[in-house]
Design an enzyme around this catalytic site. Structure first.
Site, PDB file in Angstrom:
ATOM      1  CG  HIS A   1       9.715  -3.716  -5.087  1.00 52.38           C
ATOM      2  ND1 HIS A   1       8.638  -4.282  -5.723  1.00 52.38           N
ATOM      3  CD2 HIS A   1       9.295  -2.507  -4.642  1.00 52.38           C
ATOM      4  CE1 HIS A   1       7.608  -3.447  -5.690  1.00 52.38           C
ATOM      5  NE2 HIS A   1       7.977  -2.370  -5.043  1.00 52.38           N
ATOM      6  NE  ARG A   2       5.552  -4.006  -3.223  1.00 50.96           N
ATOM      7  CZ  ARG A   2       4.492  -4.217  -4.000  1.00 50.96           C
ATOM      8  NH1 ARG A   2       3.756  -5.300  -3.813  1.00 50.96           N
ATOM      9  NH2 ARG A   2       4.144  -3.357  -4.935  1.00 50.96           N
TER      10      ARG A   2
ATOM     11  CE  LYS B   1       2.890   1.749  -0.714  1.00 46.10           C
ATOM     12  NZ  LYS B   1       3.047   2.171  -2.114  1.00 46.10           N
TER      13      LYS B   1
ATOM     14  CD  GLU C   1       6.111   3.452  -1.451  1.00 44.09           C
ATOM     15  OE1 GLU C   1       6.660   2.443  -1.929  1.00 44.09           O
ATOM     16  OE2 GLU C   1       5.025   3.902  -1.861  1.00 44.09           O
TER      17      GLU C   1
ATOM     18  CD  GLU D   1       9.719  -0.191  -1.661  1.00 46.64           C
ATOM     19  OE1 GLU D   1       8.786   0.606  -1.781  1.00 46.64           O
ATOM     20  OE2 GLU D   1       9.526  -1.432  -1.593  1.00 46.64           O
TER      21      GLU D   1
ATOM     22  CG  ASP E   1       9.459  -7.518  -7.814  1.00 49.49           C
ATOM     23  OD1 ASP E   1       9.367  -6.716  -6.866  1.00 49.49           O
ATOM     24  OD2 ASP E   1       8.694  -7.495  -8.807  1.00 49.49           O
TER      25      ASP E   1
ATOM     26  CG  HIS F   1       2.339  -2.770  -1.503  1.00 52.93           C
ATOM     27  ND1 HIS F   1       1.195  -2.756  -2.284  1.00 52.93           N
ATOM     28  CD2 HIS F   1       3.161  -1.835  -2.038  1.00 52.93           C
ATOM     29  CE1 HIS F   1       1.329  -1.867  -3.244  1.00 52.93           C
ATOM     30  NE2 HIS F   1       2.518  -1.296  -3.136  1.00 52.93           N
TER      31      HIS F   1
ATOM     32  CG  ASP G   1       5.587  -0.704   0.428  1.00 51.44           C
ATOM     33  OD1 ASP G   1       5.850   0.256  -0.301  1.00 51.44           O
ATOM     34  OD2 ASP G   1       5.770  -1.906   0.094  1.00 51.44           O
TER      35      ASP G   1
HETATM   36  O1  G3P Z   1       9.244   2.429  -3.783  1.00 59.62           O
HETATM   37  C1  G3P Z   1       9.164   1.827  -5.023  1.00 59.62           C
HETATM   38  C2  G3P Z   1       7.854   1.124  -5.230  1.00 59.62           C
HETATM   39  O2  G3P Z   1       7.641   0.271  -4.145  1.00 59.62           O
HETATM   40  C3  G3P Z   1       6.694   2.071  -5.357  1.00 59.62           C
HETATM   41  O3  G3P Z   1       5.486   1.454  -5.634  1.00 59.62           O
HETATM   42  O4  G3P Z   1       3.360   0.335  -5.183  1.00 59.62           O
HETATM   43  O5  G3P Z   1       5.451  -0.983  -5.161  1.00 59.62           O
HETATM   44  O6  G3P Z   1       4.955   0.608  -3.324  1.00 59.62           O
HETATM   45  P1  G3P Z   1       4.794   0.320  -4.775  1.00 59.62           P
HETATM   46 MG    MG Z   2       6.811   0.497  -2.206  1.00 61.85          MG
END
Ligand code: G3P
Ligand code: MG
Length: 253
Positions: A20-21, A123, A121, A47, A242, A62, A49
């Site tokens: 995640h990120r 935004k 993702e 993943e 994470d 993000h 953003d």
């Molecule tokens: O894509 C999963 C997750 O990243 C969505 O929420 O706020 O972490 O971008 P956020």
């Molecule tokens: Mg995200």
């Protein structure tokens, strides 16, 4: 197992682990060093953003502002790429990461696009667009990454705009329960391949419903090993975490 395409990975029935990120627990989120660490830890993908910079580049941050994760302040979309590149995106996390930069999506594809699947993702919070979907699509096309990405968003309109531009790329709808706007109903009648629910939404009934609708299920953000095991047993396609190393160990047994 290494997958050449997102479609193959989803169809495999395996529960994949995505950073995640990047490997967010260990490195500054949404930087190349965080993505490379996720790869090193054994993640199948990442993943990230994406926003459109003021001058039209797909940039990886993000928040809608740069305040929390860089040495600058202000909205991402008000900054040119040169302005973003001049910032330090590493020291807020730890002094040892000084010099890390805000990457472009091009740079991520160049660094890890051959080795990792990438959940991009978008935004976007508004009904209209600043053109982020187009710059993301152009970047995917430039790098021939159409089969190795899945584009997700909380914003159904962003997903619809992206699909119009690039109909062959997989898309996923991000949501959680109790959201301020009923975005889920906005997805009615709009074909999409994946659902990206917050992990607490998932149980056996949810998985049965998803299966009956032919949706793959990619969930976030899972950092508890016991929860990861449970989600694997339920048959989720992807755990976005994470801590890829911790999740991989949890679900390997
Ligand atoms: O894509 C999963 C997750 O990243 C969505 O929420 O706020 O972490 O971008 P956020
Ligand atoms: Mg995200």
């Amino acid at each position: 197992m290494v997958f050449t395409s997102f479609k193959d990975a989803m169809a495999s029935g395996e529960t994949l682990v995505f950073g995640h990120r990047g490997a967010k627990d260990y490195a500054p989120m949404n930087t190349i060093v965080a993505f490379e660490l996720a790869l090193k830890q054994g993640a199948a993908g990442i993943e990230l953003d994406v926003h459109r910079s003021k001058d039209g580049y797909p940039v990886i941050v993000h928040d809608f502002t740069i305040d929390a994760t860089t040495s600058g302040t202000g909205r991402v979309t008000d900054k040119t790429l040169a302005e973003l590149k001049a910032l330090d995106a590493g020291s807020w996390f730890d002094a040892s990461f000084v010099g890390a930069q805000v990457p472009t999506l091009d740079e991520v594809f160049e660094a890890v696009g051959d080795a990792l699947l990438i959940n991009v993702e978008i935004k976007s919070m508004s009904a209209d667009t600043d053109g982020v979907e187009q710059v993301v699509a152009d970047c995917i096309a430039r790098h021939n990454m159409g089969e190795r990405v899945l584009v997700s968003s909380f914003n159904p309109m962003a997903l619809k705009r992206f699909r119009e531009i690039m109909p062959d790329v997989m898309i996923g709808f991000l949501y959680s329960s109790g959201m301020e706007i009923d975005t889920e109903s906005m997805m009615d009648g709009f074909a999409h391949e994946a659902r990206h629910p917050y992990f607490e939404m998932i149980d056996a009934d949810y998985m049965a419903w998803a299966k009956s609708n032919n949706y793959y299920v990619n969930t976030w953000t899972v950092n508890d090993p016991e929860k990861a095991k449970e989600l694997k047993t339920l048959g989720v396609n992807c755990i976005i975490t994470d801590a890829p190393d911790v999740m991989l160990e949890a679900i390997s047994s």
